[in-house]
Design a protein around this motif. Structure first.
Motif, PDB file in Angstrom:
ATOM      1  N   PHE A 204      -1.754 -53.289  -8.430  1.00  0.00           N
ATOM      2  CA  PHE A 204      -2.252 -52.593  -9.617  1.00  0.00           C
ATOM      3  C   PHE A 204      -3.435 -53.316 -10.273  1.00  0.00           C
ATOM      4  CE2 PHE A 204      -2.307 -51.467 -14.105  1.00  0.00           C
ATOM      5  CZ  PHE A 204      -2.404 -50.097 -13.995  1.00  0.00           C
ATOM      6  N   ILE A 205      -3.398 -54.636 -10.281  1.00  0.00           N
ATOM      7  CA  ILE A 205      -4.415 -55.402 -11.015  1.00  0.00           C
ATOM      8  C   ILE A 205      -5.858 -55.002 -10.661  1.00  0.00           C
ATOM      9  CG2 ILE A 205      -5.397 -57.735 -11.217  1.00  0.00           C
ATOM     10  CD1 ILE A 205      -2.602 -58.750 -11.680  1.00  0.00           C
ATOM     11  N   PRO A 206      -6.187 -54.781  -9.376  1.00  0.00           N
ATOM     12  CA  PRO A 206      -7.578 -54.395  -9.080  1.00  0.00           C
ATOM     13  C   PRO A 206      -8.050 -53.139  -9.802  1.00  0.00           C
ATOM     14  CG  PRO A 206      -6.455 -55.011  -7.065  1.00  0.00           C
ATOM     15  CD  PRO A 206      -5.411 -55.018  -8.139  1.00  0.00           C
ATOM     16  N   THR A 207      -7.133 -52.241 -10.191  1.00  0.00           N
ATOM     17  CA  THR A 207      -7.583 -51.025 -10.866  1.00  0.00           C
ATOM     18  C   THR A 207      -8.120 -51.325 -12.255  1.00  0.00           C
ATOM     19  OG1 THR A 207      -5.481 -50.513 -11.889  1.00  0.00           O
ATOM     20  CG2 THR A 207      -5.814 -49.689  -9.680  1.00  0.00           C
ATOM     21  N   LEU A 208      -7.809 -52.524 -12.772  1.00  0.00           N
ATOM     22  CA  LEU A 208      -8.311 -52.888 -14.098  1.00  0.00           C
ATOM     23  C   LEU A 208      -9.702 -53.486 -14.023  1.00  0.00           C
ATOM     24  CD1 LEU A 208      -5.116 -54.609 -15.427  1.00  0.00           C
ATOM     25  CD2 LEU A 208      -6.048 -52.433 -16.180  1.00  0.00           C
ATOM     26  N   VAL A 209     -10.090 -53.898 -12.828  1.00  0.00           N
ATOM     27  CA  VAL A 209     -11.381 -54.569 -12.697  1.00  0.00           C
ATOM     28  C   VAL A 209     -12.490 -53.540 -12.878  1.00  0.00           C
ATOM     29  CG1 VAL A 209     -12.842 -55.869 -11.126  1.00  0.00           C
ATOM     30  CG2 VAL A 209     -10.383 -56.274 -11.157  1.00  0.00           C
ATOM     31  N   PRO A 210     -13.405 -53.784 -13.814  1.00  0.00           N
ATOM     32  CA  PRO A 210     -14.493 -52.827 -14.031  1.00  0.00           C
ATOM     33  C   PRO A 210     -15.244 -52.538 -12.733  1.00  0.00           C
ATOM     34  CG  PRO A 210     -14.524 -54.513 -15.712  1.00  0.00           C
ATOM     35  CD  PRO A 210     -13.481 -54.922 -14.727  1.00  0.00           C
TER      36      PRO A 210
ATOM     37  N   TRP B 128      -9.347 -50.580  -2.339  1.00  0.00           N
ATOM     38  CA  TRP B 128      -8.850 -51.721  -3.100  1.00  0.00           C
ATOM     39  C   TRP B 128      -8.359 -51.262  -4.485  1.00  0.00           C
ATOM     40  CZ3 TRP B 128     -11.322 -55.140  -7.011  1.00  0.00           C
ATOM     41  CH2 TRP B 128     -10.639 -56.347  -7.145  1.00  0.00           C
TER      42      TRP B 128
ATOM     43  N   ILE C 184      -6.667 -48.416  -5.403  1.00  0.00           N
ATOM     44  CA  ILE C 184      -5.791 -47.248  -5.398  1.00  0.00           C
ATOM     45  C   ILE C 184      -4.496 -47.483  -6.166  1.00  0.00           C
ATOM     46  CG2 ILE C 184      -6.598 -46.252  -3.225  1.00  0.00           C
ATOM     47  CD1 ILE C 184      -4.132 -47.537  -1.916  1.00  0.00           C
TER      48      ILE C 184
ATOM     49  N   GLN D 284      -3.388 -47.195  -9.145  1.00  0.00           N
ATOM     50  CA  GLN D 284      -2.847 -46.188 -10.058  1.00  0.00           C
ATOM     51  C   GLN D 284      -2.051 -45.137  -9.299  1.00  0.00           C
ATOM     52  OE1 GLN D 284      -5.096 -44.512 -13.072  1.00  0.00           O
ATOM     53  NE2 GLN D 284      -5.831 -46.462 -13.839  1.00  0.00           N
TER      54      GLN D 284
END
Lengths: 272, 286
Positions: free
Chosen positions: A86-92, A142, A144, A146
């Motif tokens: 999940f963390i990569p979805t927060l990366v702008p 990378w 996905i 969500q």
């Protein structure tokens, strides 16, 4: 509402005019649309965008579903893995693109360093024609997380009795996925595929950063919204860009309607 | 009672999942790793997580991050301030206006409510590029281009996704509460503030959180509307830093990326539950 419906109307009007923002719009009728048909850059951007969508949307959906099913069981490591995905979805998006432009760097990038370690010579991802879309697909996969989270929640809502019954009937894990889980969560999948399609066709920030450097634009990395942006804000052809925007809107609407229609036979709605 | 037993299937699956988890975190680990290396070691073909010698990690990190923070052309402290201004105004507007609209669409009966709701949902499908040019033209008329206003004012008119989510949430609050309040002489405004808002805090928090992340990430908006470097947001600043004349060294570029990413990851760790619950709720309602 004001910020959506009014602009939409304006956009349709602009698309039928010649408009540079400095002078008032001049009516040209279908002129912009006719010009688009002869614009090779337009067709290039259409081709690249569709190619990306056709690869990315099925890949993302399949991968998310597999990960969701694997993580919906009671694995001890499940929560940890879910957080990592999940963390990569927060990366702008900008940061994602900058980091991946480093990972995909032909000479010093981690991806090619990894390939070299197993004896392969990696391509120069971002400047090559053949590898631009695959690089963007990897970058997008990378993010996905969500969808994975949504699908995990959906899988949890499938009644356990159904799985139990299927198991008693001797169905394998794969059989249960296709004949129990997938039909039960199909409305969620349909909704998410539609949203994913709409977003994928608008992809902008990542290719803008990956494929447009001071050495120029990698033609394999020119996407629809980038070409639209160029026409509007680089060449000041607001009418021309609006025509592109309306084509995009109509395509999105047709695709969405087509997906609803085609899915009626597959999507299973539980009686509420 | 089941005894713990070794299941090969579960073990294999766990290992596979951990490998996948590692693949997902690797880009971020590598970003941080590059950000604490000296330039020479960053641009090398060797794969190593810490600089050589490892004892130089902290001083090197301090040097890199200070260089980024005090860069003379790309002013990250200023961009952080701009981003926070936009985020605060925008989050406040989005949360409040979406809640008010959702209240109207869920607790008040009026003619055309169903149609209005359908239109609201339909706007979710409109690609942003369709709105981009006309919004730019409108903001130009208003003289707002080049300022932060185009980035936060629209938020005060609500967002379809958030309205939808809050409406679903409000529908779950018992109607009897409204009636009791009305008998006590409260109007809609009173009911909204004293009953709906306090009961919907978790849902409102999710809207605020998501919108904050959205503002922090937004690239195309600032790219279109902001023309002066002094007004840039962090996302745009990072892109500027990457593209400025004379290649930015990779170690500094990764340090800058880390600075932009870190606040969101921290926010996630602090509020993890809300994020995941919110996303599950949004995606499932299709």
């Amino acid at each position: 509402m004001v910020f959506v419906l009014l602009p939409m109307g304006l956009s349709l009007y602009f698309s039928l005019t010649d408009y540079s923002l400095l002078e008032s719009p001049v009516w040209v009728g279908a002129g912009n649309y006719r010009r688009l048909m002869d614009d090779p850059r337009f067709w290039l951007s259409v081709r690249n965008t569709l190619l990306f969508a056709f690869v990315f949307i099925p890949a993302a959906t399949a991968l998310s579903l597999v990960l969701a099913v694997a993580l919906s069981g009671r694995l001890r490591v499940g929560k940890l893995v879910q957080a990592c995905i999940f963390i990569p979805t927060l990366v702008p998006m900008v940061a994602t693109a900058v980091v991946f432009s480093w990972l995909f760097n032909g000479e010093y990038g981690l991806v090619n360093a990894g390939l070299r370690a197993i004896g392969l010579e990696g391509p120069s991802w971002l400047t090559s024609r053949a590898w631009a879309v695959p690089a963007l697909v990897l970058l997008s996969l990378w993010s996905i997380g969500q969808q994975v989270v949504v699908y995990i929640a959906a899988v949890h809502e499938v009644p356990a009795e159904l799985h139990e019954a299927a198991r008693l009937d001797g169905m394998s894990v794969v059989g249960r996925f296709f004949r129990v889980t997938l039909p039960m969560i199909s409305p969620v999948v349909l909704f998410n595929v539609i949203v994913l399609t709409i977003n994928t066709l608008q992809v902008f920030a990542q290719p803008y950063i990956l494929f447009r450097t001071k050495d120029g634009q990698n033609d394999a990395g020119l996407f629809y919204t980038m070409h639209l942006y160029d026409n509007a804000f680089v060449y000041q052809q607001m009418g021309y860009a609006s025509a592109m925007a309306w084509i995009q809107l109509v395509v999105v609407l047709i695709l969405t309607a087509a997906m609803w229609w085609a899915s009626r036979r597959f999507v299973h709605y539980r009686a509420a | 009672m089941k005894k713990w037993e070794f299941k090969p299937g579960v073990a294999v699956l766990s290992v596979a999942m951990l490998a996948i988890a590692l693949a997902f975190v690797m880009p971020l680990l590598w970003m941080i790793s590059t950000s604490v290396k000296p330039e020479k070691q960053a641009a090398s073909q060797a794969i190593r997580l810490l600089p050589d010698p490892a004892s130089s990690t902290l001083p090197q990190a301090a040097e890199n991050y200070t260089a980024v923070w005090h860069d003379s052309t790309v002013q990250f402290p200023l961009y952080l301030r701009n981003t926070l201004i936009v985020a605060m105004l925008s989050v406040a507007g989005m949360t409040l206006s979406s809640a008010v609209v959702a209240y109207g669409l869920s607790r008040i009966r009026w003619k055309g409510r169903g149609a209005m709701f359908a239109i609201t949902l339909a706007t979710m499908m409109i690609p942003f590029p369709v709105l981009m040019v006309p919004l730019f033209a409108i903001f130009k008329q208003l003289g707002w281009n080049g300022t932060l206003a185009p980035l936060w004012v629209p938020a005060w008119f609500g967002g379809a996704f958030n309205i939808f989510m809050l409406r679903q949430f409000f529908m779950g609050i018992p109607k009897e509460l409204d009636e009791a309040a009305r008998i006590d002489g409260m109007g809609h405004w009173g009911i909204f503030w004293r009953i709906i808002v306090p009961l919907s805090k978790p849902a409102l928090a999710v809207v605020a959180l998501f919108h904050f992340v959205y503002v922090w990430n937004d690239f195309i908006g600032p790219l279109i509307y902001l023309h002066h470097r002094d007004t840039y947001t962090l996302a745009l600043g990072l892109q500027l830093y990457q593209s400025q004349a004379g290649q930015t060294p990779w170690n500094l570029l990764m340090a800058a990326s880390t600075l932009v990413v870190l606040p969101l990851v921290l926010l996630f760790i602090v509020t993890q539950g809300s994020f995941v619950r919110g996303i599950s709720a949004e995606g499932l309602k299709g």
